[in-house]
Design a protein around this motif. Structure first.
Motif, PDB file in Angstrom:
ATOM      1  N   TRP A 247       3.021  -2.418  -5.559  1.00  0.00           N
ATOM      2  CA  TRP A 247       2.022  -1.495  -5.233  1.00  0.00           C
ATOM      3  C   TRP A 247       1.168  -0.993  -6.629  1.00  0.00           C
ATOM      4  O   TRP A 247       0.119  -0.795  -6.620  1.00  0.00           O
ATOM      5  CB  TRP A 247       2.354  -0.237  -4.545  1.00  0.00           C
TER       6      TRP A 247
ATOM      7  N   ASP B 194       1.751   7.275  -0.725  1.00  0.00           N
ATOM      8  CA  ASP B 194       0.704   6.294  -0.473  1.00  0.00           C
ATOM      9  C   ASP B 194       0.282   5.725  -1.812  1.00  0.00           C
ATOM     10  O   ASP B 194       0.124   6.529  -2.853  1.00  0.00           O
ATOM     11  CB  ASP B 194      -0.607   7.083  -0.068  1.00  0.00           C
ATOM     12  N   ALA B 195       0.213   4.333  -2.069  1.00  0.00           N
ATOM     13  CA  ALA B 195       0.065   3.785  -3.206  1.00  0.00           C
ATOM     14  C   ALA B 195      -1.095   4.108  -4.063  1.00  0.00           C
ATOM     15  O   ALA B 195      -1.356   4.421  -5.360  1.00  0.00           O
ATOM     16  CB  ALA B 195       0.339   2.300  -3.176  1.00  0.00           C
TER      17      ALA B 195
ATOM     18  N   GLU C 164       8.436   8.718   1.466  1.00  0.00           N
ATOM     19  CA  GLU C 164       7.229   7.779   1.403  1.00  0.00           C
ATOM     20  C   GLU C 164       5.908   8.191   0.452  1.00  0.00           C
ATOM     21  O   GLU C 164       5.564   9.536   0.505  1.00  0.00           O
ATOM     22  CB  GLU C 164       6.682   7.392   2.840  1.00  0.00           C
TER      23      GLU C 164
ATOM     24  N   TRP D 162       8.521   3.785  -1.482  1.00  0.00           N
ATOM     25  CA  TRP D 162       9.706   4.736  -0.956  1.00  0.00           C
ATOM     26  C   TRP D 162      10.570   4.859  -1.983  1.00  0.00           C
ATOM     27  O   TRP D 162      10.940   4.088  -2.933  1.00  0.00           O
ATOM     28  CB  TRP D 162      10.248   4.204   0.364  1.00  0.00           C
TER      29      TRP D 162
ATOM     30  N   ASP E 138       0.822  -1.342   0.185  1.00  0.00           N
ATOM     31  CA  ASP E 138       0.010   0.024  -0.060  1.00  0.00           C
ATOM     32  C   ASP E 138       0.773   1.330  -0.035  1.00  0.00           C
ATOM     33  O   ASP E 138       0.383   2.338  -0.128  1.00  0.00           O
ATOM     34  CB  ASP E 138      -0.930  -0.013   1.227  1.00  0.00           C
ATOM     35  N   ARG E 139       2.311   1.295   0.017  1.00  0.00           N
ATOM     36  CA  ARG E 139       3.194   2.444   0.071  1.00  0.00           C
ATOM     37  C   ARG E 139       4.087   1.854  -0.714  1.00  0.00           C
ATOM     38  O   ARG E 139       4.419   0.774  -1.257  1.00  0.00           O
ATOM     39  CB  ARG E 139       3.359   2.511   1.174  1.00  0.00           C
TER      40      ARG E 139
END
Length: 152
Positions: A79, A102-103, A100, A45, A42-43
């Motif tokens: 993701w 948020d996907a 980071e 980087w 779900d993320r």
């Protein structure tokens, strides 16, 4: 087109601004388990400093490290492709500074803005291709006849 050095280099200024608005600076302590193989992706980087070890589950043993990522490298690509599950696990080697994302928010932005979407998909595809090539080379060094060179 040459491979972009990082995700932000891969896109025009307006798209870079839109993606930057979704970015969040994070600090991850040494030995932090960032994600686990098979869990929801779900993320993602971009590593700014430090190193992250990518590993694969090995039944009855410690996870096997398959690659180590460092500065300006993309951490996580699962993701972007359904079913959005991590293919590997990840743990920090030492302290890590990263950006980071948020996907789901980035996927939505990619759908709304085709220029940004093309840049993100292309960057991720180039990253996966480069890592696959590196994996093949390492496998030849481990299992090929006399390493990755061939003798007659």
């Amino acid at each position: 087109m040459a491979t972009a050095h990082n995700l932000f280099d891969a896109m025009p200024p307006e798209q870079r601004r839109m993606l930057t608005e979704l970015a969040r600076e994070v600090t991850l302590p040494r030995a932090t388990r960032i994600f686990e193989e098979g869990r929801r992706a779900d993320r993602f980087w971009i590593v700014r400093s430090g190193q992250v070890a990518l590993d694969q589950h090995v039944p009855g043993r410690q996870p096997a490290v398959v690659e180590t990522l460092g500065r300006d490298e993309l951490l996580g690509w699962s993701w972007l492709f359904p079913p959005y599950l991590w293919h590997l696990g990840a743990r920090t080697v030492g302290p890590v500074e990263a950006v980071e994302f948020d996907a789901a928010a980035v996927r939505e932005l990619c759908e709304r803005d085709p220029l940004l979407g093309r840049a993100v998909y292309r960057y991720v595809a180039e990253t996966v291709s480069r890592r696959l090539h590196g994996t093949r080379t390492r496998l030849l060094d481990l299992y090929g006849p006399q390493g990755s060179g061939f003798d007659d």
